[in-house]
Design a protein around this motif. Structure first.
Motif, PDB file in Angstrom:
ATOM      1  N   GLU A   9     -44.269 -55.117   1.697  1.00 46.15           N
ATOM      2  CA  GLU A   9     -44.260 -54.201   2.839  1.00 46.15           C
ATOM      3  C   GLU A   9     -45.366 -53.154   2.744  1.00 46.15           C
ATOM      4  OE1 GLU A   9     -43.145 -50.665   2.716  1.00 46.15           O
ATOM      5  OE2 GLU A   9     -43.369 -50.785   0.545  1.00 46.15           O
ATOM      6  N   GLY A  14     -44.795 -53.966  10.247  1.00 49.66           N
ATOM      7  CA  GLY A  14     -43.715 -54.819  10.707  1.00 49.66           C
ATOM      8  C   GLY A  14     -42.644 -55.070   9.670  1.00 49.66           C
ATOM      9  N   SER A  15     -42.966 -54.833   8.416  1.00 51.27           N
ATOM     10  CA  SER A  15     -41.965 -54.966   7.361  1.00 51.27           C
ATOM     11  C   SER A  15     -40.784 -54.029   7.571  1.00 51.27           C
ATOM     12  CB  SER A  15     -42.608 -54.689   5.998  1.00 51.27           C
ATOM     13  OG  SER A  15     -43.335 -53.474   6.015  1.00 51.27           O
ATOM     14  N   ILE A  18     -37.759 -55.754   9.095  1.00 51.17           N
ATOM     15  CA  ILE A  18     -36.939 -56.538   8.172  1.00 51.17           C
ATOM     16  C   ILE A  18     -36.190 -55.623   7.209  1.00 51.17           C
ATOM     17  CG2 ILE A  18     -36.968 -58.339   6.416  1.00 51.17           C
ATOM     18  CD1 ILE A  18     -37.561 -59.197   9.382  1.00 51.17           C
ATOM     19  N   THR A  68     -42.056 -66.137   5.716  1.00 54.90           N
ATOM     20  CA  THR A  68     -42.883 -65.299   6.563  1.00 54.90           C
ATOM     21  C   THR A  68     -42.319 -65.416   7.976  1.00 54.90           C
ATOM     22  OG1 THR A  68     -44.452 -67.078   7.062  1.00 54.90           O
ATOM     23  CG2 THR A  68     -44.909 -65.740   5.105  1.00 54.90           C
ATOM     24  N   GLU A  69     -42.873 -64.670   8.906  1.00 52.62           N
ATOM     25  CA  GLU A  69     -42.472 -64.672  10.323  1.00 52.62           C
ATOM     26  C   GLU A  69     -41.135 -63.946  10.497  1.00 52.62           C
ATOM     27  OE1 GLU A  69     -45.145 -65.598  11.641  1.00 52.62           O
ATOM     28  OE2 GLU A  69     -45.782 -66.571   9.788  1.00 52.62           O
ATOM     29  N   THR A  70     -41.208 -62.795  11.143  1.00 47.23           N
ATOM     30  CA  THR A  70     -40.022 -61.939  11.220  1.00 47.23           C
ATOM     31  C   THR A  70     -38.880 -62.567  12.010  1.00 47.23           C
ATOM     32  OG1 THR A  70     -40.857 -60.734  13.167  1.00 47.23           O
ATOM     33  CG2 THR A  70     -41.399 -59.837  10.973  1.00 47.23           C
ATOM     34  N   MET A  73     -37.061 -64.801   9.633  1.00 47.47           N
ATOM     35  CA  MET A  73     -36.271 -63.979   8.715  1.00 47.47           C
ATOM     36  C   MET A  73     -35.017 -63.456   9.400  1.00 47.47           C
ATOM     37  SD  MET A  73     -39.257 -61.668   6.968  1.00 47.47           S
ATOM     38  CE  MET A  73     -40.868 -62.370   6.619  1.00 47.47           C
ATOM     39  N   THR A  74     -35.168 -62.994  10.632  1.00 42.73           N
ATOM     40  CA  THR A  74     -34.043 -62.454  11.392  1.00 42.73           C
ATOM     41  C   THR A  74     -32.916 -63.468  11.518  1.00 42.73           C
ATOM     42  OG1 THR A  74     -35.430 -60.904  12.657  1.00 42.73           O
ATOM     43  CG2 THR A  74     -33.352 -61.608  13.680  1.00 42.73           C
ATOM     44  N   VAL A 106     -42.128 -61.706  19.226  1.00 44.31           N
ATOM     45  CA  VAL A 106     -42.943 -62.158  18.102  1.00 44.31           C
ATOM     46  C   VAL A 106     -44.097 -63.054  18.522  1.00 44.31           C
ATOM     47  CG1 VAL A 106     -41.008 -61.926  16.507  1.00 44.31           C
ATOM     48  CG2 VAL A 106     -41.462 -64.139  17.566  1.00 44.31           C
ATOM     49  N   TYR A 110     -46.077 -58.913  19.597  1.00 45.49           N
ATOM     50  CA  TYR A 110     -46.466 -58.634  18.215  1.00 45.49           C
ATOM     51  C   TYR A 110     -47.895 -59.102  17.900  1.00 45.49           C
ATOM     52  CZ  TYR A 110     -45.338 -57.803  13.253  1.00 45.49           C
ATOM     53  OH  TYR A 110     -45.301 -57.321  11.964  1.00 45.49           O
ATOM     54  N   TYR A 166     -36.117 -54.161  16.374  1.00 43.87           N
ATOM     55  CA  TYR A 166     -37.541 -54.329  16.688  1.00 43.87           C
ATOM     56  C   TYR A 166     -38.038 -53.149  17.518  1.00 43.87           C
ATOM     57  CZ  TYR A 166     -38.309 -59.178  15.099  1.00 43.87           C
ATOM     58  OH  TYR A 166     -38.485 -60.314  14.342  1.00 43.87           O
TER      59      TYR A 166
END
Length: 209
Positions: A9, A14-15, A18, A68-70, A73-74, A106, A110, A166
């Motif tokens: 992060e 953007g970290s 998450i 990777t890719e929020t 992860m979500t 995203v 983003y 977000y």
């Protein structure tokens, strides 16, 4: 869950999206600075061994796999938590809208920061300022599309979701908080409410002061 996540992060990046979601779930996380700089090349070098694109964030799962890719992860964190607090379940009335606007955030909004924040990576320096201005105007148009879809008090209506997380972070970015307050008040209110949740307050303070 007791096993630790590792989040690469930079504060305010953007970290934070998450990090806030992990806090909502109460999942333990170790934060690893990923360059701590506005220089994207320095960040890319710091992240080279974790994310092939050299981008923040990257999330190392307790088993060692790297994500990777929020949006990915979500969705994955909701599965691991076995919770619908941030991601409406398959039968929820809000599920389709949630997925639509998560992907919109995203895939459309983003990425505009990737090519708009340091435009000289994509266009000659002579045209960089004009290019950046056009990107910001396009970003504003995208936010207005989301504003029109916002139900209130949360983005999806009565239920809180990851979309609001977000918004808590992204309304801190350009075009700036004053613009969101005036031009997209429903998005602004949802983001403020999400940032004010007890679990999220420390994350917002650490990332934005």
């Amino acid at each position: 869950m007791t096993a630790e996540f590792v989040l690469y992060e930079n504060p305010g990046w953007g970290s934070a999206i998450i990090e806030a979601q992990l806090a909502v779930y109460g999942m333990p996380v170790r934060l690893v600075p990923a360059g701590g700089t506005s220089d994207p090349d320095a960040v890319a070098r710091a992240m080279a061994g974790v994310n092939p694109l050299g981008q923040v964030p990257a999330l190392v799962l307790p088993g060692g796999a790297v994500m990777t890719e929020t949006a990915a992860m979500t969705l994955h964190m909701a599965d691991l938590a076995r919770s619908d607090v941030l991601v409406p379940g398959p039968e929820a009335a809000e599920r389709a809208a949630f997925l639509r606007w998560l992907v919109f955030l995203v895939a459309a909004v983003y990425p505009s920061f990737a090519y708009g924040d340091v435009p000289t990576r994509f266009v000659p320096e002579a045209g960089a300022e004009a290019f950046q201005a056009r990107v910001i105007e396009h970003r504003k148009a995208m936010w207005r599309v989301m504003e029109a879809a916002a139900v209130g008090p949360w983005f999806l209506g009565a239920r809180f979701s990851a979309i609001d997380v977000y918004l808590a972070v992204m309304t801190r970015w350009r075009p700036g908080q004053a613009w969101f307050q005036t031009e997209t008040p429903r998005l602004w209110a949802a983001g403020q409410a999400a940032g004010g949740r007890a679990e999220v307050v420390p994350v917002m303070a650490r990332n934005f002061g």
